[in-house]
Design a protein around this motif. Sequence first.
Motif, PDB file in Angstrom:
ATOM      1  N   ARG A 237       0.856  -1.183   0.000  1.00 53.49           N
ATOM      2  CA  ARG A 237       0.000   0.000   0.000  1.00 53.49           C
ATOM      3  C   ARG A 237       0.893   1.235   0.000  1.00 53.49           C
ATOM      4  O   ARG A 237       1.856   1.321   0.776  1.00 53.49           O
ATOM      5  N   VAL A 238       0.597   2.180  -0.885  1.00 54.66           N
ATOM      6  CA  VAL A 238       1.445   3.355  -1.053  1.00 54.66           C
ATOM      7  C   VAL A 238       0.583   4.595  -1.268  1.00 54.66           C
ATOM      8  O   VAL A 238      -0.598   4.515  -1.607  1.00 54.66           O
ATOM      9  N   TYR A 239       1.224   5.763  -1.093  1.00 52.23           N
ATOM     10  CA  TYR A 239       0.585   7.036  -1.436  1.00 52.23           C
ATOM     11  C   TYR A 239       1.662   7.988  -1.927  1.00 52.23           C
ATOM     12  O   TYR A 239       2.853   7.804  -1.639  1.00 52.23           O
ATOM     13  N   GLY A 240       1.252   8.994  -2.693  1.00 52.45           N
ATOM     14  CA  GLY A 240       2.241   9.917  -3.220  1.00 52.45           C
ATOM     15  C   GLY A 240       1.619  10.952  -4.136  1.00 52.45           C
ATOM     16  O   GLY A 240       0.404  11.176  -4.113  1.00 52.45           O
ATOM     17  N   ALA A 241       2.467  11.576  -4.939  1.00 55.86           N
ATOM     18  CA  ALA A 241       2.022  12.639  -5.832  1.00 55.86           C
ATOM     19  C   ALA A 241       2.537  12.389  -7.239  1.00 55.86           C
ATOM     20  O   ALA A 241       3.682  11.965  -7.426  1.00 55.86           O
ATOM     21  N   ALA A 242       1.672  12.642  -8.202  1.00 55.72           N
ATOM     22  CA  ALA A 242       2.034  12.552  -9.619  1.00 55.72           C
ATOM     23  C   ALA A 242       1.263  13.666 -10.320  1.00 55.72           C
ATOM     24  O   ALA A 242       0.111  13.487 -10.721  1.00 55.72           O
ATOM     25  N   ILE A 243       1.886  14.826 -10.413  1.00 57.01           N
ATOM     26  CA  ILE A 243       1.179  16.012 -10.895  1.00 57.01           C
ATOM     27  C   ILE A 243       0.690  15.808 -12.324  1.00 57.01           C
ATOM     28  O   ILE A 243       1.444  15.419 -13.209  1.00 57.01           O
ATOM     29  N   GLY A 244      -0.598  16.051 -12.511  1.00 58.13           N
ATOM     30  CA  GLY A 244      -1.210  15.904 -13.819  1.00 58.13           C
ATOM     31  C   GLY A 244      -1.533  14.476 -14.201  1.00 58.13           C
ATOM     32  O   GLY A 244      -1.829  14.202 -15.365  1.00 58.13           O
ATOM     33  N   ARG A 245      -1.549  13.538 -13.204  1.00 55.02           N
ATOM     34  CA  ARG A 245      -1.757  12.127 -13.575  1.00 55.02           C
ATOM     35  C   ARG A 245      -2.521  11.305 -12.549  1.00 55.02           C
ATOM     36  O   ARG A 245      -2.788  10.132 -12.777  1.00 55.02           O
ATOM     37  N   SER A 246      -2.891  11.862 -11.410  1.00 53.85           N
ATOM     38  CA  SER A 246      -3.306  11.001 -10.291  1.00 53.85           C
ATOM     39  C   SER A 246      -4.730  10.462 -10.377  1.00 53.85           C
ATOM     40  O   SER A 246      -5.016   9.409  -9.808  1.00 53.85           O
ATOM     41  N   VAL A 247      -5.636  11.177 -11.051  1.00 53.73           N
ATOM     42  CA  VAL A 247      -7.018  10.700 -11.102  1.00 53.73           C
ATOM     43  C   VAL A 247      -7.139   9.755 -12.288  1.00 53.73           C
ATOM     44  O   VAL A 247      -7.584  10.107 -13.390  1.00 53.73           O
ATOM     45  N   ALA A 248      -6.682   8.548 -12.058  1.00 47.62           N
ATOM     46  CA  ALA A 248      -6.629   7.514 -13.090  1.00 47.62           C
ATOM     47  C   ALA A 248      -6.593   6.162 -12.413  1.00 47.62           C
ATOM     48  O   ALA A 248      -6.207   6.045 -11.237  1.00 47.62           O
ATOM     49  N   GLU A 249      -6.970   5.146 -13.134  1.00 52.49           N
ATOM     50  CA  GLU A 249      -6.987   3.800 -12.563  1.00 52.49           C
ATOM     51  C   GLU A 249      -5.582   3.323 -12.218  1.00 52.49           C
ATOM     52  O   GLU A 249      -5.377   2.618 -11.224  1.00 52.49           O
ATOM     53  N   PHE A 250      -4.586   3.734 -13.037  1.00 53.20           N
ATOM     54  CA  PHE A 250      -3.197   3.352 -12.800  1.00 53.20           C
ATOM     55  C   PHE A 250      -2.292   4.577 -12.916  1.00 53.20           C
ATOM     56  O   PHE A 250      -2.502   5.449 -13.766  1.00 53.20           O
ATOM     57  N   VAL A 251      -1.262   4.610 -12.054  1.00 52.72           N
ATOM     58  CA  VAL A 251      -0.237   5.651 -12.110  1.00 52.72           C
ATOM     59  C   VAL A 251       1.122   4.966 -12.130  1.00 52.72           C
ATOM     60  O   VAL A 251       1.376   4.044 -11.346  1.00 52.72           O
ATOM     61  N   LEU A 252       1.999   5.412 -13.028  1.00 56.08           N
ATOM     62  CA  LEU A 252       3.368   4.898 -13.090  1.00 56.08           C
ATOM     63  C   LEU A 252       4.295   5.857 -12.366  1.00 56.08           C
ATOM     64  O   LEU A 252       4.217   7.074 -12.557  1.00 56.08           O
ATOM     65  N   VAL A 253       5.210   5.298 -11.551  1.00 51.99           N
ATOM     66  CA  VAL A 253       6.131   6.118 -10.761  1.00 51.99           C
ATOM     67  C   VAL A 253       7.531   5.537 -10.890  1.00 51.99           C
ATOM     68  O   VAL A 253       7.743   4.341 -10.687  1.00 51.99           O
ATOM     69  N   LYS A 254       8.503   6.427 -11.228  1.00 50.86           N
ATOM     70  CA  LYS A 254       9.894   5.985 -11.316  1.00 50.86           C
ATOM     71  C   LYS A 254      10.448   5.719  -9.918  1.00 50.86           C
ATOM     72  O   LYS A 254      10.078   6.374  -8.950  1.00 50.86           O
ATOM     73  N   THR A 255      11.357   4.745  -9.822  1.00 53.03           N
ATOM     74  CA  THR A 255      12.039   4.459  -8.563  1.00 53.03           C
ATOM     75  C   THR A 255      13.546   4.526  -8.790  1.00 53.03           C
ATOM     76  O   THR A 255      14.010   4.355  -9.924  1.00 53.03           O
ATOM     77  N   PRO A 256      14.335   4.773  -7.738  1.00 50.00           N
ATOM     78  CA  PRO A 256      13.868   5.095  -6.380  1.00 50.00           C
ATOM     79  C   PRO A 256      13.343   6.530  -6.324  1.00 50.00           C
ATOM     80  O   PRO A 256      13.785   7.392  -7.084  1.00 50.00           O
ATOM     81  N   THR A 257      12.408   6.794  -5.425  1.00 53.06           N
ATOM     82  CA  THR A 257      11.835   8.130  -5.292  1.00 53.06           C
ATOM     83  C   THR A 257      11.302   8.343  -3.892  1.00 53.06           C
ATOM     84  O   THR A 257      10.811   7.402  -3.261  1.00 53.06           O
ATOM     85  N   ALA A 258      11.402   9.581  -3.420  1.00 56.84           N
ATOM     86  CA  ALA A 258      10.844   9.925  -2.115  1.00 56.84           C
ATOM     87  C   ALA A 258       9.410  10.410  -2.231  1.00 56.84           C
ATOM     88  O   ALA A 258       8.747  10.638  -1.224  1.00 56.84           O
ATOM     89  N   THR A 259       8.929  10.577  -3.480  1.00 63.91           N
ATOM     90  CA  THR A 259       7.569  11.082  -3.652  1.00 63.91           C
ATOM     91  C   THR A 259       6.522   9.983  -3.528  1.00 63.91           C
ATOM     92  O   THR A 259       5.327  10.268  -3.508  1.00 63.91           O
ATOM     93  N   LEU A 260       6.966   8.716  -3.476  1.00 66.67           N
ATOM     94  CA  LEU A 260       6.065   7.588  -3.238  1.00 66.67           C
ATOM     95  C   LEU A 260       6.436   6.971  -1.901  1.00 66.67           C
ATOM     96  O   LEU A 260       7.586   6.596  -1.688  1.00 66.67           O
TER      97      LEU A 260
END
Length: 306
Positions: A88-111
């Motif tokens: 279970r995770v939470y974070g920010a993806a500006i301009g992309r978050s209201v979607a069924e899936f979000v892709l996030v690069k790792t490593p990152t402190a934003t997730l």
Amino acid sequence: MSKAVRYRRFGGPEVLELQEIPEPHPAPDEVRVRVTAAGLNPMDWQITTQPDMAARFGITLPAGFGSDFAGVVDEMGAEATGFTIGDRVYGAAIGRSVAEFVLVKTPTATLQPTPQGIRDEVACTLPVSGLTAWAALAALGLRAGDTVLIGGAAGGVGVFAVQLAKLAGARVLGTASEGTFEFLRGLGAEPVAYGPGLTDRVRALAPEGITAATDLFGRETAETALKLGVAPERISVVADGPTPPPGVRKTGALDVAPSNLGQIADAVRSGEITVPIAATFPVERIREAVTTQAERHVHGKIVITL
């Protein structure tokens, strides 16, 4: 196929569309999050209405919508690190978050891992609002014994700013409409009505004076603080607001470390901070949700569920 809220032209809530798009899959260094909830922020709808603001965040048309999200990691690239499927995770993806899936690069402190005991509907409200509130107070060097005036105290950022200021040991005065006074008292703030005459009302409430101020909505609170003799360097405004008076600090979530998000989450988990959810909307009602938030009469956060 998967669902995502997108828009093809700038404008108000009417430009937002719930679309079917190809299901995204992560690159080697990415994780995919199956989003369950997304928290709305004023900056989200401001980006859809202001092309210059969208450009500052690197957003071009057609674009996705939203910034904050919470969910579960359900797919990983071969080189992705820091998470496992099912986290279970939470974070920010500006301009992309209201979607069924979000892709996030790792490593990152934003997730961040979602702490046990915090629901996704709460976790998804933390990144932008929580860090913006943290930045607004950090810019003041807020400390125990301060009397701070917070403008827009009943809004999504304000509820965090009020409680973080109280945790720092400050006396908190919060501007709001009279209909939110009891709500603010419940958070530990002393409410004061915004609008003409604010300076006199603050002076009556705190005759010994205020020592710091942050304006989370416009310029009124900052200008009032200056009239009351607060030094400009002890006044802040948020970055997506109007140009501040000379010497006043302009700040926002990007000015603080993402690691501060974990401290906010810990305070929520321990009960030191509560997160009022003003309303929850299914993603199919995204236009209604944004309209409700843009009217700025809600007490707390608005959440989209997916």
